[in-house]
Design a protein around this motif. Structure first.
Motif, short mmCIF file in Angstrom:
data_model
loop_
_atom_site.label_atom_id
_atom_site.label_comp_id
_atom_site.label_asym_id
_atom_site.label_seq_id
_atom_site.Cartn_x
_atom_site.Cartn_y
_atom_site.Cartn_z
N UNK A 54 -3.05 -6.45 -10.89
CA UNK A 54 -2.23 -5.37 -10.34
C UNK A 54 -2.57 -4.09 -11.09
N UNK A 55 -2.92 -3.06 -10.35
CA UNK A 55 -3.24 -1.77 -10.95
C UNK A 55 -2.42 -0.69 -10.28
N UNK A 56 -2.23 0.40 -10.99
CA UNK A 56 -1.50 1.56 -10.44
C UNK A 56 -2.36 2.79 -10.63
N UNK A 57 -2.24 3.74 -9.70
CA UNK A 57 -2.98 4.98 -9.83
C UNK A 57 -2.14 6.15 -9.33
N UNK A 58 -2.50 7.32 -9.77
CA UNK A 58 -1.95 8.59 -9.28
C UNK A 58 -2.99 9.62 -9.65
N UNK A 59 -3.95 9.85 -8.72
CA UNK A 59 -5.15 10.59 -9.10
C UNK A 59 -5.07 12.10 -8.91
N UNK A 60 -3.99 12.62 -8.35
CA UNK A 60 -3.90 14.07 -8.19
C UNK A 60 -2.44 14.49 -8.16
N UNK A 61 -2.20 15.77 -8.32
CA UNK A 61 -0.84 16.30 -8.28
C UNK A 61 -0.70 17.21 -7.07
N UNK A 62 0.38 17.21 -6.35
CA UNK A 62 1.44 16.21 -6.47
C UNK A 62 0.99 14.88 -5.87
N UNK A 63 1.43 13.81 -6.45
CA UNK A 63 1.02 12.49 -5.98
C UNK A 63 2.10 11.48 -6.32
N UNK A 64 2.05 10.38 -5.62
CA UNK A 64 2.94 9.26 -5.89
C UNK A 64 2.13 8.15 -6.54
N UNK A 65 2.78 7.40 -7.39
CA UNK A 65 2.09 6.24 -7.96
C UNK A 65 1.88 5.21 -6.87
N UNK A 66 0.65 4.78 -6.76
CA UNK A 66 0.28 3.73 -5.82
C UNK A 66 -0.11 2.49 -6.62
N UNK A 89 -14.60 -30.28 -0.31
CA UNK A 89 -13.63 -29.57 0.52
C UNK A 89 -13.06 -28.44 -0.34
N UNK A 90 -13.19 -27.21 0.15
CA UNK A 90 -12.75 -26.03 -0.59
C UNK A 90 -11.78 -25.22 0.24
N UNK A 91 -10.74 -24.75 -0.41
CA UNK A 91 -9.79 -23.83 0.24
C UNK A 91 -9.69 -22.59 -0.63
N UNK A 92 -9.87 -21.44 -0.01
CA UNK A 92 -9.83 -20.17 -0.72
C UNK A 92 -8.79 -19.28 -0.05
N UNK A 93 -7.86 -18.76 -0.83
CA UNK A 93 -6.79 -17.90 -0.28
C UNK A 93 -6.78 -16.61 -1.09
N UNK A 94 -6.99 -15.49 -0.41
CA UNK A 94 -6.92 -14.19 -1.07
C UNK A 94 -5.91 -13.32 -0.35
N UNK A 95 -5.33 -12.39 -1.07
CA UNK A 95 -4.38 -11.45 -0.48
C UNK A 95 -4.52 -10.11 -1.18
N UNK A 96 -4.75 -9.08 -0.39
CA UNK A 96 -4.80 -7.71 -0.91
C UNK A 96 -3.54 -7.02 -0.46
N UNK A 97 -2.77 -6.50 -1.41
CA UNK A 97 -1.45 -5.94 -1.09
C UNK A 97 -1.33 -4.54 -1.68
N UNK A 98 -1.98 -3.53 -1.08
CA UNK A 98 -1.83 -2.17 -1.60
C UNK A 98 -0.56 -1.51 -1.06
N UNK A 99 -0.08 -0.52 -1.75
CA UNK A 99 1.07 0.23 -1.26
C UNK A 99 1.60 1.19 -2.30
N UNK A 100 2.63 1.89 -1.94
CA UNK A 100 3.24 2.86 -2.84
C UNK A 100 4.16 2.14 -3.82
N UNK A 101 4.15 2.59 -5.08
CA UNK A 101 5.03 1.98 -6.09
C UNK A 101 6.49 2.21 -5.71
N UNK A 102 6.80 3.36 -5.16
CA UNK A 102 8.14 3.66 -4.65
C UNK A 102 7.98 4.23 -3.25
N UNK A 103 8.66 3.66 -2.29
CA UNK A 103 8.53 4.14 -0.92
C UNK A 103 9.30 5.45 -0.75
#
Length: 195
Positions: A27-39, A66-80
């Motif tokens: 899990x990573x967070x970013x806010x690369x410019x101002x004004x910006x929200x933490x994502x 037999x192989x099972x692979x499960x991935x999930x990418x869940x990006x979004x705003x830290x605060x909506x």
């Protein structure tokens, strides 16, 4: 964070079974410019493999996995963030409980965009069977592979709307922003789901 579990078992000198499981969460967070929200971006991966290796004769080997692979990418705003949070009283085009992204652009002055909240889980199931045969200088291998892939995408990214102020009314974009006169406003209530 990640963890690995590994199990190997010999049924006999010529017959072995094995299992592997890998679980990883980042899990990573970013806010690369101002004004910006933490994502934030959360990525989860889980992989499990079961296998069977059997040496029928010194020249004949069978391998089944037999192989099972499960991935999930869940990006979004830290605060909506909602436009209602700053006093804009427009009706929502979807359920208030749905996460959304908000966007504002004042041409030549400033702008911000909140990252789109997206759920993207993917599951792959893979079955592999192979038989190897060796006779003198000749080596033959045959078998089959089956693979099943399922991916579901879910987002509802325009229920709050996108504002653009370009100076259409006062010829100065920042003045149009202060007067509350947007050049365009786009809003949609689309929950996008698909395989």
């Amino acid at each position: 964070d990640q963890g690995v579990i590994r199990v190997d078992h010999s049924i006999s000198d010529t017959h072995k079974i094995f299992g592997r499981s890998l679980n990883q969460v980042s899990r990573t967070a970013d806010a690369d410019r101002l004004p910006a929200f933490r994502n934030w971006l959360e990525f989860r991966a889980w992989n499990a493999t079961l296998g069977d290796s059997w040496i029928a004769r010194p020249t004949l080997v069978n391998l089944l996995t037999l192989t099972m692979n499960r991935t999930a990418s869940l990006p979004g705003a830290a605060n909506s963030f909602r436009w209602r949070d700053v006093g804009v009283r427009q009706p929502l085009a979807g359920p208030e409980s749905d996460p959304t992204n908000s966007s504002l652009n004042v041409t030549g002055a400033f702008g911000f965009t909140q990252r789109v909240t997206l759920q993207l889980p993917r599951t792959i199931v893979h079955l592999n069977e192979s038989i190897s045969y060796n006779r003198g200088p000749h080596f033959l291998r045959g078998g089959f592979e089956l693979r099943h892939l399922q991916e579901i995408r879910r987002t509802n990214n325009q229920i709050d709307g996108f504002f653009v102020f370009n100076g259409q009314f006062s010829q100065v974009p920042a003045a149009d922003f202060l007067l509350g006169l947007p050049n365009s406003y786009a809003q949609a209530g689309n929950i996008s789901e698909g395989l």
